[in-house]
Each structure stands twice: as C-alpha cells, then as structure tokens.
Motif scaffolding. Structure first.
Motif: not given
Length: 125
Positions: A16-17, A23-28, A92-96
């Motif tokens: 799983w990639p 960050r802190q929201r990644d399913l993997g 959907l990137a955390t920084d954005i």
C-alpha cells in the motif's frame, strides 16, 4: 491460522503506497497503524472473529487493486466539474487545505492567534 492472516496484512501494508502530501490523513498510514493495533502480539495474536478479519482483508485488497475502478471503467478521467485526478490530489494535500483554512479566518482571529496564542515552549525561547 492467525499467523497467515498477520502475514497477509503485513504484505498488504508493504504494497500500500504512502501519500506524503496527506499528513495524518493518509489511508496507507492509517492502515499500518490499525494493523499494528490489531496484531499487537504479531503472529501469536488471537483473533476473536476470523470471518470479519477475512472480510476486512478482502475489502482492503479490492480497494488496493482498484477492483471496482477496473470493473466499472469510466469514459473520462474527470468529474462533472472538469477537475482531473491530479488537480484533486493537489487540492486535497494537507498544505493546501491548511492555506485554505487560513484564508477563511477573519482578520481579528488571525491577529488574536498571532499575538495571544503563544505556546509555553515559545515563551521560553
């Protein structure tokens, strides 16, 4: 039998990639954390409900292998808005998302956070 289940989940976690932009929201990352919690004793872990465990594994494999994406192909790789997959990933990137959240804040709230919300670690520096 628990050892085989544990090894299957470990193999799935390896395949799983990880998405560093979430960050802190990644399913993997979440999957790895949950497998570590569920199999605290590794191969010696006793599984209370093997059927449910197997169903969860099969569901995760279907997600990982894009089973439904391949079973029901789409005509176009965009949504009804015309946004592409790459654009969605960027949005959907955390920084954005953090930048968008900061833009929503009012001026008074930004000032209050800037001057009054100092953490104790910042005061000692």
């Amino acid at each position: 039998m628990a050892a085989a289940r544990y090894r299957r989940f470990l193999k799935l976690c390896e395949e799983w990639p990880l998405d560093g932009t979430k960050r802190q929201r990644d399913l993997g990352a979440f999957l790895r954390q949950r497998v570590a919690q569920a199999f605290r004793q590794g191969e010696n872990t006793q599984i209370a409900d093997p059927e449910t465990c197997d169903q969860m594994y099969e569901s995760l494999v279907r997600i990982h292998t894009n089973y439904y994406k391949n079973k029901y192909p789409r005509l176009k790789d965009t949504t009804f808005t015309g946004v592409t997959v790459e654009d969605c990933k960027m949005i959907l990137a955390t920084d954005i998302l953090k930048q968008m959240e900061d833009m929503k804040k009012g001026t008074w709230r930004k000032l209050r956070e800037k001057f009054y919300a100092k953490k104790p670690e910042e005061d000692s520096k």
